[in-house]
Design a protein around this motif. Structure first.
Motif, PDB file in Angstrom:
ATOM      1  N   ARG A   1      68.124  45.654  75.622  1.00  0.00           N
ATOM      2  CA  ARG A   1      69.181  44.770  76.098  1.00  0.00           C
ATOM      3  C   ARG A   1      69.861  45.360  77.331  1.00  0.00           C
ATOM      4  NH1 ARG A   1      74.628  44.688  75.492  1.00  0.00           N
ATOM      5  NH2 ARG A   1      75.638  42.659  75.791  1.00  0.00           N
ATOM      6  N   ALA A   2      70.127  46.682  77.299  1.00  0.00           N
ATOM      7  CA  ALA A   2      70.784  47.316  78.444  1.00  0.00           C
ATOM      8  C   ALA A   2      69.887  47.311  79.672  1.00  0.00           C
ATOM      9  CB  ALA A   2      71.184  48.744  78.087  1.00  0.00           C
ATOM     10  N   GLN A   3      68.589  47.518  79.464  1.00  0.00           N
ATOM     11  CA  GLN A   3      67.665  47.582  80.588  1.00  0.00           C
ATOM     12  C   GLN A   3      67.373  46.206  81.188  1.00  0.00           C
ATOM     13  OE1 GLN A   3      66.138  50.496  82.026  1.00  0.00           O
ATOM     14  NE2 GLN A   3      67.866  51.364  80.883  1.00  0.00           N
ATOM     15  N   THR A   4      67.378  45.178  80.338  1.00  0.00           N
ATOM     16  CA  THR A   4      67.039  43.831  80.809  1.00  0.00           C
ATOM     17  C   THR A   4      68.266  42.982  81.107  1.00  0.00           C
ATOM     18  OG1 THR A   4      66.888  43.051  78.513  1.00  0.00           O
ATOM     19  CG2 THR A   4      64.854  43.860  79.554  1.00  0.00           C
ATOM     20  N   GLN A   5      69.462  43.519  80.766  1.00  0.00           N
ATOM     21  CA  GLN A   5      70.709  42.789  81.009  1.00  0.00           C
ATOM     22  C   GLN A   5      70.722  41.419  80.318  1.00  0.00           C
ATOM     23  OE1 GLN A   5      73.408  44.155  82.756  1.00  0.00           O
ATOM     24  NE2 GLN A   5      72.149  46.003  82.617  1.00  0.00           N
ATOM     25  N   THR A   6      70.188  41.380  79.111  1.00  0.00           N
ATOM     26  CA  THR A   6      70.175  40.139  78.353  1.00  0.00           C
ATOM     27  C   THR A   6      71.384  40.071  77.429  1.00  0.00           C
ATOM     28  OG1 THR A   6      68.655  41.239  76.820  1.00  0.00           O
ATOM     29  CG2 THR A   6      67.702  39.721  78.413  1.00  0.00           C
ATOM     30  N   SER A   7      71.686  38.868  76.958  1.00  0.00           N
ATOM     31  CA  SER A   7      72.892  38.637  76.173  1.00  0.00           C
ATOM     32  C   SER A   7      72.618  38.814  74.681  1.00  0.00           C
ATOM     33  CB  SER A   7      73.409  37.216  76.435  1.00  0.00           C
ATOM     34  OG  SER A   7      74.432  36.885  75.516  1.00  0.00           O
ATOM     35  N   TRP A   8      73.706  39.148  73.956  1.00  0.00           N
ATOM     36  CA  TRP A   8      73.611  39.214  72.496  1.00  0.00           C
ATOM     37  C   TRP A   8      73.320  37.840  71.915  1.00  0.00           C
ATOM     38  CZ3 TRP A   8      72.508  43.122  69.721  1.00  0.00           C
ATOM     39  CH2 TRP A   8      72.937  44.406  70.071  1.00  0.00           C
ATOM     40  N   ALA A   9      73.634  36.783  72.646  1.00  0.00           N
ATOM     41  CA  ALA A   9      73.331  35.433  72.179  1.00  0.00           C
ATOM     42  C   ALA A   9      71.834  35.232  71.986  1.00  0.00           C
ATOM     43  CB  ALA A   9      73.868  34.401  73.167  1.00  0.00           C
ATOM     44  N   LEU A  10      71.022  36.048  72.663  1.00  0.00           N
ATOM     45  CA  LEU A  10      69.574  36.014  72.489  1.00  0.00           C
ATOM     46  C   LEU A  10      69.143  36.895  71.327  1.00  0.00           C
ATOM     47  CD1 LEU A  10      66.631  35.441  73.390  1.00  0.00           C
ATOM     48  CD2 LEU A  10      66.862  37.395  74.952  1.00  0.00           C
ATOM     49  N   TRP A  11      69.711  38.086  71.240  1.00  0.00           N
ATOM     50  CA  TRP A  11      69.218  39.085  70.292  1.00  0.00           C
ATOM     51  C   TRP A  11      69.710  38.862  68.864  1.00  0.00           C
ATOM     52  CZ3 TRP A  11      65.241  41.969  71.323  1.00  0.00           C
ATOM     53  CH2 TRP A  11      64.945  42.244  72.656  1.00  0.00           C
ATOM     54  N   LEU A  12      70.938  38.399  68.696  1.00  0.00           N
ATOM     55  CA  LEU A  12      71.473  38.233  67.341  1.00  0.00           C
ATOM     56  C   LEU A  12      70.664  37.233  66.507  1.00  0.00           C
ATOM     57  CD1 LEU A  12      75.351  38.447  67.801  1.00  0.00           C
ATOM     58  CD2 LEU A  12      73.823  40.086  66.669  1.00  0.00           C
ATOM     59  N   PRO A  13      70.338  36.046  67.049  1.00  0.00           N
ATOM     60  CA  PRO A  13      69.504  35.136  66.246  1.00  0.00           C
ATOM     61  C   PRO A  13      68.141  35.727  65.915  1.00  0.00           C
ATOM     62  CG  PRO A  13      70.529  33.961  68.071  1.00  0.00           C
ATOM     63  CD  PRO A  13      70.772  35.414  68.303  1.00  0.00           C
ATOM     64  N   VAL A  14      67.554  36.454  66.874  1.00  0.00           N
ATOM     65  CA  VAL A  14      66.251  37.077  66.621  1.00  0.00           C
ATOM     66  C   VAL A  14      66.338  38.072  65.474  1.00  0.00           C
ATOM     67  CG1 VAL A  14      64.479  38.593  67.592  1.00  0.00           C
ATOM     68  CG2 VAL A  14      65.424  36.732  68.963  1.00  0.00           C
TER      69      VAL A  14
ATOM     70  N   VAL B   1      66.945  61.334  78.893  1.00  0.00           N
ATOM     71  CA  VAL B   1      65.587  61.137  79.395  1.00  0.00           C
ATOM     72  C   VAL B   1      65.539  59.895  80.271  1.00  0.00           C
ATOM     73  CG1 VAL B   1      63.199  60.642  78.685  1.00  0.00           C
ATOM     74  CG2 VAL B   1      64.584  62.274  77.385  1.00  0.00           C
ATOM     75  N   ALA B   2      64.686  59.898  81.256  1.00  0.00           N
ATOM     76  CA  ALA B   2      64.546  58.749  82.159  1.00  0.00           C
ATOM     77  C   ALA B   2      64.101  57.520  81.373  1.00  0.00           C
ATOM     78  CB  ALA B   2      63.517  59.068  83.244  1.00  0.00           C
ATOM     79  N   PRO B   3      64.649  56.346  81.728  1.00  0.00           N
ATOM     80  CA  PRO B   3      64.282  55.112  81.011  1.00  0.00           C
ATOM     81  C   PRO B   3      62.781  54.846  80.986  1.00  0.00           C
ATOM     82  CG  PRO B   3      66.188  54.726  82.399  1.00  0.00           C
ATOM     83  CD  PRO B   3      65.696  56.112  82.739  1.00  0.00           C
ATOM     84  N   SER B   4      62.070  55.262  82.038  1.00  0.00           N
ATOM     85  CA  SER B   4      60.623  55.003  82.066  1.00  0.00           C
ATOM     86  C   SER B   4      59.907  55.694  80.905  1.00  0.00           C
ATOM     87  CB  SER B   4      60.034  55.487  83.397  1.00  0.00           C
ATOM     88  OG  SER B   4      60.298  56.872  83.590  1.00  0.00           O
ATOM     89  N   TRP B   5      60.387  56.887  80.533  1.00  0.00           N
ATOM     90  CA  TRP B   5      59.778  57.593  79.410  1.00  0.00           C
ATOM     91  C   TRP B   5      60.096  56.897  78.096  1.00  0.00           C
ATOM     92  CZ3 TRP B   5      56.106  61.139  79.775  1.00  0.00           C
ATOM     93  CH2 TRP B   5      55.976  61.840  80.982  1.00  0.00           C
ATOM     94  N   ILE B   6      61.296  56.355  77.984  1.00  0.00           N
ATOM     95  CA  ILE B   6      61.653  55.622  76.766  1.00  0.00           C
ATOM     96  C   ILE B   6      60.832  54.339  76.662  1.00  0.00           C
ATOM     97  CG2 ILE B   6      63.515  54.499  75.496  1.00  0.00           C
ATOM     98  CD1 ILE B   6      65.467  56.435  76.743  1.00  0.00           C
ATOM     99  N   TRP B   7      60.626  53.672  77.806  1.00  0.00           N
ATOM    100  CA  TRP B   7      59.761  52.493  77.791  1.00  0.00           C
ATOM    101  C   TRP B   7      58.348  52.864  77.340  1.00  0.00           C
ATOM    102  CZ3 TRP B   7      61.113  47.722  77.534  1.00  0.00           C
ATOM    103  CH2 TRP B   7      62.252  47.250  78.185  1.00  0.00           C
ATOM    104  N   ALA B   8      57.866  54.007  77.788  1.00  0.00           N
ATOM    105  CA  ALA B   8      56.529  54.458  77.382  1.00  0.00           C
ATOM    106  C   ALA B   8      56.480  54.707  75.874  1.00  0.00           C
ATOM    107  CB  ALA B   8      56.147  55.729  78.143  1.00  0.00           C
ATOM    108  N   TRP B   9      57.555  55.287  75.351  1.00  0.00           N
ATOM    109  CA  TRP B   9      57.615  55.530  73.908  1.00  0.00           C
ATOM    110  C   TRP B   9      57.630  54.208  73.126  1.00  0.00           C
ATOM    111  CZ3 TRP B   9      56.631  59.208  70.617  1.00  0.00           C
ATOM    112  CH2 TRP B   9      57.109  59.111  69.310  1.00  0.00           C
TER     113      TRP B   9
END
Length: 211
Positions: free
Chosen positions: A34-47, A102-110
């Protein structure tokens, strides 16, 4: 009756613990994405709500004699299972990544590796049967039992993911080993009682030489 109530309370606590663990493992990856994509909780909470509702429905079936619908078990629950495995792997990596900056790219890889493991977990039921051969030395074994072979069958989980045709193929594989005895341990049925006749028909194919 008191024993039954005690068992129900124990099962209820297990479900709550399982639910808490699953939700806890979903939170760090969701917060990161959510932090990396700047998406809203209105998307994630229903999911998240719908996702965990699937777990609640599945656990509701566990103590009941009737199994869940085949389509629900095969396409919904195993999808949830893959996501749950992904969360179990992803959550520690995200937390460690934050703690160590750690750099976000490494977290994305994980997260990508965790997704692969989740997909692999969905494929486990379709994997061919694993056969392991063990020689077990037993001191002072009576001579009549020297060289006896035992086929031990475990974790069949007969049900939507292990239909009768698959059980029958597994029993034929066991017969090909020509065992003297066959031992069968759980889990035999995935859930409920509807698949017990399926198991009985499959086990009738077994032909151990002694029993």
């Amino acid at each position: 009756m008191s024993k039954l109530r005690s068992q129900r309370r124990l099962f209820g606590r297990f479900v709550l613990l399982l639910f808490a663990v699953m939700v806890a493992c979903q939170v760090p990856p969701v917060l990161f994405v959510r932090a990396q994509t700047q998406t809203s909780w209105a998307l994630w909470l229903p999911v998240l709500c719908v996702l965990n509702l699937m777990l609640c429905i599945r656990m509701w079936y566990v103590p009941r004699p009737e199994p869940p619908p085949v389509w629900f078990e095969r396409y919904i629950i195993w999808g949830y299972f893959g996501i749950a495995v992904m969360g179990l792997y992803a959550a520690p990596g995200v937390v460690i990544g934050w703690a160590w900056n750690v750099a976000p790219s490494w977290i994305w890889a994980w997260l990508g590796c965790s997704a692969v493991l989740g997909l692999y977990s969905i494929g486990i039921p379709w994997r061919r049967i694993a056969i392991r051969r063990l020689t077990i030395p037993i001191p002072d074994l009576p001579a009549a039992f020297d060289g006896v072979t035992i086929a031990h069958i475990s974790d069949l989980h007969a049900g939507p993911m292990a239909p009768e045709r698959r059980l029958r193929s597994w029993m034929r594989r066991v017969n090909a080993l020509a065992p003297d005895y066959v031992f069968i341990t759980g889990d035999i049925v995935a859930t409920g009682v509807d698949f017990i006749p399926t198991v009985e028909r499959a086990f009738a194919l077994l032909k151990p030489s002694r029993g």
